[in-house]
Write an enzyme that holds these catalytic residues in place. Structure first.
Site, PDB file in Angstrom:
ATOM      1  N   ASN A 183       2.275  40.583  28.381  1.00 37.43           N
ATOM      2  CA  ASN A 183       2.341  41.704  27.442  1.00 37.43           C
ATOM      3  C   ASN A 183       1.595  42.945  27.933  1.00 37.43           C
ATOM      4  OD1 ASN A 183       2.410  42.874  24.512  1.00 37.43           O
ATOM      5  ND2 ASN A 183       0.241  42.776  25.065  1.00 37.43           N
ATOM      6  N   SER A 228      11.149  46.892  27.341  1.00 36.83           N
ATOM      7  CA  SER A 228      11.145  47.958  26.340  1.00 36.83           C
ATOM      8  C   SER A 228      12.558  48.477  26.185  1.00 36.83           C
ATOM      9  CB  SER A 228      10.245  49.102  26.805  1.00 36.83           C
ATOM     10  OG  SER A 228      10.460  50.237  26.006  1.00 36.83           O
ATOM     11  N   TYR A 281       7.297  54.329  34.132  1.00 34.70           N
ATOM     12  CA  TYR A 281       7.265  53.277  33.096  1.00 34.70           C
ATOM     13  C   TYR A 281       8.638  52.619  32.957  1.00 34.70           C
ATOM     14  CZ  TYR A 281       6.466  51.266  28.411  1.00 34.70           C
ATOM     15  OH  TYR A 281       6.348  50.421  27.333  1.00 34.70           O
ATOM     16  N   ALA A 318      11.017  52.449  35.126  1.00 38.39           N
ATOM     17  CA  ALA A 318      11.319  51.641  36.320  1.00 38.39           C
ATOM     18  C   ALA A 318      10.715  50.246  36.167  1.00 38.39           C
ATOM     19  CB  ALA A 318      10.774  52.324  37.572  1.00 38.39           C
ATOM     20  N   LYS A 364       9.946  48.682  33.290  1.00 37.49           N
ATOM     21  CA  LYS A 364      10.533  47.924  32.177  1.00 37.49           C
ATOM     22  C   LYS A 364      11.955  47.462  32.511  1.00 37.49           C
ATOM     23  CE  LYS A 364       6.829  48.033  29.763  1.00 37.49           C
ATOM     24  NZ  LYS A 364       6.073  46.795  29.565  1.00 37.49           N
ATOM     25  N   ILE A 411       6.901  50.883  18.428  1.00 35.78           N
ATOM     26  CA  ILE A 411       6.034  50.043  17.605  1.00 35.78           C
ATOM     27  C   ILE A 411       4.717  50.789  17.344  1.00 35.78           C
ATOM     28  CG2 ILE A 411       4.964  47.741  17.416  1.00 35.78           C
ATOM     29  CD1 ILE A 411       8.106  47.791  17.778  1.00 35.78           C
TER      30      ILE A 411
HETATM   31  P1  NAD Z   1      -1.551  48.842  23.820  1.00 37.33           P
HETATM   32  O1  NAD Z   1      -1.884  49.993  24.712  1.00 37.33           O
HETATM   33  O2  NAD Z   1      -1.888  48.924  22.374  1.00 37.33           O
HETATM   34  O3  NAD Z   1      -2.190  47.514  24.411  1.00 37.33           O
HETATM   35  C1  NAD Z   1      -2.007  47.196  25.758  1.00 37.33           C
HETATM   36  C2  NAD Z   1      -2.984  46.114  26.127  1.00 37.33           C
HETATM   37  O4  NAD Z   1      -2.836  45.862  27.526  1.00 37.33           O
HETATM   38  C3  NAD Z   1      -4.437  46.489  25.895  1.00 37.33           C
HETATM   39  O5  NAD Z   1      -5.119  45.350  25.406  1.00 37.33           O
HETATM   40  C4  NAD Z   1      -4.932  46.809  27.300  1.00 37.33           C
HETATM   41  O6  NAD Z   1      -6.317  46.576  27.448  1.00 37.33           O
HETATM   42  C5  NAD Z   1      -4.117  45.825  28.116  1.00 37.33           C
HETATM   43  N1  NAD Z   1      -4.047  46.167  29.525  1.00 37.33           N
HETATM   44  C6  NAD Z   1      -3.623  47.318  30.075  1.00 37.33           C
HETATM   45  N2  NAD Z   1      -3.724  47.243  31.409  1.00 37.33           N
HETATM   46  C7  NAD Z   1      -4.217  46.012  31.702  1.00 37.33           C
HETATM   47  C8  NAD Z   1      -4.557  45.339  32.899  1.00 37.33           C
HETATM   48  N3  NAD Z   1      -4.410  45.911  34.106  1.00 37.33           N
HETATM   49  N4  NAD Z   1      -5.047  44.081  32.819  1.00 37.33           N
HETATM   50  C9  NAD Z   1      -5.197  43.486  31.630  1.00 37.33           C
HETATM   51  N5  NAD Z   1      -4.892  44.055  30.451  1.00 37.33           N
HETATM   52  C10 NAD Z   1      -4.421  45.321  30.505  1.00 37.33           C
HETATM   53  O7  NAD Z   1       0.002  48.553  24.054  1.00 37.33           O
HETATM   54  P2  NAD Z   1       1.114  47.968  23.055  1.00 37.33           P
HETATM   55  O8  NAD Z   1       1.767  49.106  22.428  1.00 37.33           O
HETATM   56  O9  NAD Z   1       0.549  46.867  22.260  1.00 37.33           O
HETATM   57  O10 NAD Z   1       2.160  47.392  24.135  1.00 37.33           O
HETATM   58  C11 NAD Z   1       2.148  46.050  24.582  1.00 37.33           C
HETATM   59  C12 NAD Z   1       3.323  45.871  25.529  1.00 37.33           C
HETATM   60  O11 NAD Z   1       4.538  46.188  24.860  1.00 37.33           O
HETATM   61  C13 NAD Z   1       3.269  46.783  26.755  1.00 37.33           C
HETATM   62  O12 NAD Z   1       3.761  46.106  27.880  1.00 37.33           O
HETATM   63  C14 NAD Z   1       4.198  47.911  26.378  1.00 37.33           C
HETATM   64  O13 NAD Z   1       4.743  48.536  27.515  1.00 37.33           O
HETATM   65  C15 NAD Z   1       5.239  47.167  25.585  1.00 37.33           C
HETATM   66  N6  NAD Z   1       5.975  48.020  24.654  1.00 37.33           N
HETATM   67  C16 NAD Z   1       5.324  48.707  23.679  1.00 37.33           C
HETATM   68  C17 NAD Z   1       6.057  49.520  22.830  1.00 37.33           C
HETATM   69  C18 NAD Z   1       5.418  50.309  21.727  1.00 37.33           C
HETATM   70  O14 NAD Z   1       6.123  51.088  21.077  1.00 37.33           O
HETATM   71  N7  NAD Z   1       4.154  50.146  21.447  1.00 37.33           N
HETATM   72  C19 NAD Z   1       7.434  49.647  22.991  1.00 37.33           C
HETATM   73  C20 NAD Z   1       8.063  48.915  23.997  1.00 37.33           C
HETATM   74  C21 NAD Z   1       7.313  48.116  24.822  1.00 37.33           C
END
Ligand code: NAD
Length: 247
Positions: free
Chosen positions: A90, A142, A155, A157, A159, A188
């Site tokens: 994640n 995503s 980003y 690329a 996903k 989200i």
């Molecule tokens: P967020 O920024 O709230 O949380 C991301 C988490 O990843 C954090 O806990 C951060 O500390 C951790 N993290 C980042 N880099 C890291 C690393 N190198 N090692 C370990 N941990 C690391 O993000 P989110 O919105 O909860 O998104 C979670 C996932 O879902 C991501 O992969 C994001 O790309 C994907 N996503 C999110 C959305 C959205 O709308 N929020 C949409 C599509 C996909």
């Protein structure tokens, strides 16, 4: 019976947003959860919150873009709990720019966490899953990985790349009892999205047939299904959880 009883699950990026909701949901479903993330203060806070609720969540400070760190962390999980059943890849970051302004550093940082980091985590847990003949891997793609997005060449690329990785791993590992799937969230309500200007958020809401942004718990529910035994025949799928944004 809880849906993840006796399962050992790693949730990367599990101290915030979707990852935090996932760690809590999995633990409530009976899993022993190990959270890999970089923010130690939040990790410790989360351990306390989980303990107060009687949930089995432990935090390990791990940068998923560091292969050696991830390999050592996987060994710690296997040594402590005897197995690794579930990996939720994640952790993810954004670093947005138009292509004209996008620097090589911005490109490499995002590729390093989102794409290489996912590969490192899969590699690190694979032998444990192969030995057990069981595994559930779920990757965070995503909606933008399917359709592209302005200012996000790096980003997107990653996903889109994760979808190819997911399908390839699903083909290779299906016979070994390991399924590999991806979830493609829409927009989200997490810190990642909170950074966006309000007018942009309004524009996003207008594009979603259900009329709102998604909640972290709604993505956690999708991860849960794909991580559960009920999804044994789902392999190589990309599950859109986006309120119908992409229909
Ligand atoms: P967020 O920024 O709230 O949380 C991301 C988490 O990843 C954090 O806990 C951060 O500390 C951790 N993290 C980042 N880099 C890291 C690393 N190198 N090692 C370990 N941990 C690391 O993000 P989110 O919105 O909860 O998104 C979670 C996932 O879902 C991501 O992969 C994001 O790309 C994907 N996503 C999110 C959305 C959205 O709308 N929020 C949409 C599509 C996909």
């Amino acid at each position: 019976m809880k849906r993840l009883e006796n399962r050992v699950a790693i949730v990367t990026g599990g101290t915030a947003g979707i990852g935090e909701a996932t760690a809590l949901r999995f633990a409530r479903e009976g899993a022993q959860v190990v959270v890999w993330a970089r923010n130690e203060a939040r990790g410790k806070e989360m351990e306390k919150k989980a303990a107060a609720e009687g949930l089995a969540i432990t935090f390990d400070k791990v940068d998923t873009s560091d292969f050696e760190a991830v390999t050592a962390a996987a060994k710690r999980v296997a040594d402590k709990f005897g197995k690794i059943d579930i990996l939720i890849n994640n952790a993810g970051i954004t670093n947005a720019s138009t292509l004209k302004k996008l620097t090589v550093e911005q490109w490499q940082t995002v590729i390093g966490v989102n794409l290489s980091g996912t590969y490192y985590c899969c590699k690190a847990v694979l032998n444990y899953m192969l030995e057990a003949g069981y595994g559930r891997i779920v990757n965070a793609s995503s909606v933008v990985g399917l359709y592209g997005n302005f200012c996000q060449t790096n980003y997107v690329a990653t996903k889109a790349g994760l979808i190819g990785m997911t399908k390839t791993m699903a083909r290779e590992l299906g016979l070994k009892g390991i399924t590999v799937n991806a979830v493609a969230p829409g927009f989200i309500e997490t810190e990642m999205v909170a950074k966006m200007p309000e007018n942009v958020l309004d524009g996003m809401r207008a594009k979603v047939p259900v009329g709102r942004l998604g909640r972290p718990e709604e993505i956690a529910a999708a991860y849960l299904y794909l991580a559960s035994d009920e999804a044994a025949y789902v392999n190589g799928a990309v599950l859109s959880v986006d309120g119908g944004m992409t229909v």
